[in-house]
Design an enzyme around this catalytic site. Structure first.
Site, PDB file in Angstrom:
ATOM      1  N   ASP A 140       0.863  -1.190   0.000  1.00 28.33           N
ATOM      2  CA  ASP A 140       0.000   0.000   0.000  1.00 28.33           C
ATOM      3  C   ASP A 140       0.896   1.236   0.000  1.00 28.33           C
ATOM      4  O   ASP A 140       1.589   1.512   0.975  1.00 28.33           O
ATOM      5  CB  ASP A 140      -0.882  -0.051   1.251  1.00 28.33           C
ATOM      6  CG  ASP A 140      -1.840   1.128   1.382  1.00 28.33           C
ATOM      7  OD1 ASP A 140      -1.645   2.147   0.697  1.00 28.33           O
ATOM      8  OD2 ASP A 140      -2.772   1.032   2.198  1.00 28.33           O
ATOM      9  N   VAL A 141       0.880   1.981  -1.111  1.00 32.66           N
ATOM     10  CA  VAL A 141       1.728   3.170  -1.237  1.00 32.66           C
ATOM     11  C   VAL A 141       0.852   4.400  -1.468  1.00 32.66           C
ATOM     12  O   VAL A 141       0.078   4.456  -2.415  1.00 32.66           O
ATOM     13  CB  VAL A 141       2.761   3.011  -2.375  1.00 32.66           C
ATOM     14  CG1 VAL A 141       3.853   2.049  -1.951  1.00 32.66           C
ATOM     15  CG2 VAL A 141       2.127   2.537  -3.674  1.00 32.66           C
ATOM     16  N   GLU A 142       0.992   5.380  -0.574  1.00 35.51           N
ATOM     17  CA  GLU A 142       0.194   6.592  -0.633  1.00 35.51           C
ATOM     18  C   GLU A 142       1.023   7.770  -0.127  1.00 35.51           C
ATOM     19  O   GLU A 142       1.939   7.585   0.672  1.00 35.51           O
ATOM     20  CB  GLU A 142      -1.051   6.458   0.253  1.00 35.51           C
ATOM     21  CG  GLU A 142      -1.914   5.248  -0.043  1.00 35.51           C
ATOM     22  CD  GLU A 142      -3.048   5.110   0.960  1.00 35.51           C
ATOM     23  OE1 GLU A 142      -3.693   6.134   1.269  1.00 35.51           O
ATOM     24  OE2 GLU A 142      -3.275   3.987   1.442  1.00 35.51           O
ATOM     25  N   PRO A 143       0.683   8.971  -0.555  1.00 34.01           N
ATOM     26  CA  PRO A 143       1.281  10.135   0.091  1.00 34.01           C
ATOM     27  C   PRO A 143       0.731  10.256   1.500  1.00 34.01           C
ATOM     28  O   PRO A 143      -0.434   9.921   1.745  1.00 34.01           O
ATOM     29  CB  PRO A 143       0.842  11.306  -0.794  1.00 34.01           C
ATOM     30  CG  PRO A 143      -0.418  10.830  -1.436  1.00 34.01           C
ATOM     31  CD  PRO A 143      -0.267   9.346  -1.610  1.00 34.01           C
TER      32      PRO A 143
END
Length: 293
Positions: A140-143
């Site tokens: 899970d990659v998010e700012p």
């Protein structure tokens, strides 16, 4: 002028596939009004996809997984870890509950951008069982602009490099190509232009079919609702669809189970693509946020 977005071939194959699905969806994933969400962009709506699932974390509390299964939920993504020292309090209970209820399930790791990536991958491996019938692991990659503890700005090339470390290690350990989960902000800043194009992607889009926002990328899972209602879960839950029909879903499940494949004749895993966008976007602002649901 914005060019028209295209729909992936699998999306077109699924479009209009189940006329009865609109009626059945009240029981599929517990209703929650997926056909009432206002998707009116001319592309397939959530109700046009037959395979629905959920993603959960501690915020859903104690889950009655048998009731979830009876509602028609076909898969569940379960939060396992974050960074290099946090385990979701409900992970083990959710993992065992989904397994006993017969729901295909997989674990996801929320990337914390102020930790060495190999430490994050190792932490995930220490807490997630290696099971042949589990779904592939998810990164899970998010700012994270609102985080209180990590002030790092996400530079394009370094972020790609960090992701590659985790994805490579996940694949080595679990023997399955990981899935990347992301939202449009992170996608536009980091992934647009071809980065990790040979990885399956799970995208968030709560107002439009992903073809309207992720037009240059085919997707495999679509998180279309954050406030769904599903039997067996008190309160709201994220709801998702798989991009394909029943036959494609079965093929995906078979492919996720190495025991179902002839390992001796399987080709070596492709190396991950780390192609940067032709014009690398500006860094995502001050990175940090509390864990998403």
């Amino acid at each position: 002028m914005t060019r028209p977005a295209r729909v992936s071939p699998r999306s077109l194959a699924s479009f209009g596939w189940l006329a009865a699905l609109t009626l059945a969806l009240a029981g599929c994933g517990g209703g929650g009004g997926a056909d009432m969400l206002g998707f009116d962009d001319g592309y397939p709506k959530p109700t046009d996809y037959p395979i629905h699932g959920i993603d959960v974390s501690k915020y859903q509390g104690t889950i009655d997984w048998n009731a979830v299964a009876s509602s028609g939920v076909k898969f569940a993504w379960i939060k396992a870890t974050e960074g290099g020292d946090h385990v979701d309090e409900r992970f083990q209970a959710n993992w065992q509950g989904a397994k006993l209820a017969g729901i295909p399930h997989g674990a996801y790791h929320f990337m914390y951008w102020c930790r060495k990536p190999i430490e994050e991958a190792t932490w995930f491996e220490e807490n997630v069982p290696v099971e042949a019938d589990a779904l592939p692991p998810v990164l899970d990659v998010e700012p994270t602009p609102d985080s209180r503890t990590c002030r790092r700005r996400l530079e394009h090339d370094q972020t790609i490099a960090d992701m590659k470390v985790v994805l490579d290690e996940m694949e080595r350990h679990f023997g399955k190509r990981p899935i990347i989960y992301t939202n449009i902000e992170f996608y536009n800043a980091i992934l647009a232009g071809g980065a990790f194009a040979d990885y399956p992607i799970w995208v968030r889009s709560t107002k439009h079919n992903p073809a309207m926002r992720y037009s240059d990328r085919d997707w495999q899972f679509w998180q279309y609702q954050a406030d769904g209602i599903v039997p067996g879960i008190d309160g709201e839950v994220d709801r998702n669809v798989f991009d394909g029909d029943q036959k494609q879903w079965r093929a995906f499940l078979d492919g996720a189970n190495p025991a179902a494949q002839d390992v001796a004749t399987s080709p070596a895993p492709a190396q991950p693509s780390t192609q940067a966008a032709l014009s690398p976007p500006q860094p995502i602002g001050s990175a940090n946020q509390t864990t998403p649901n």
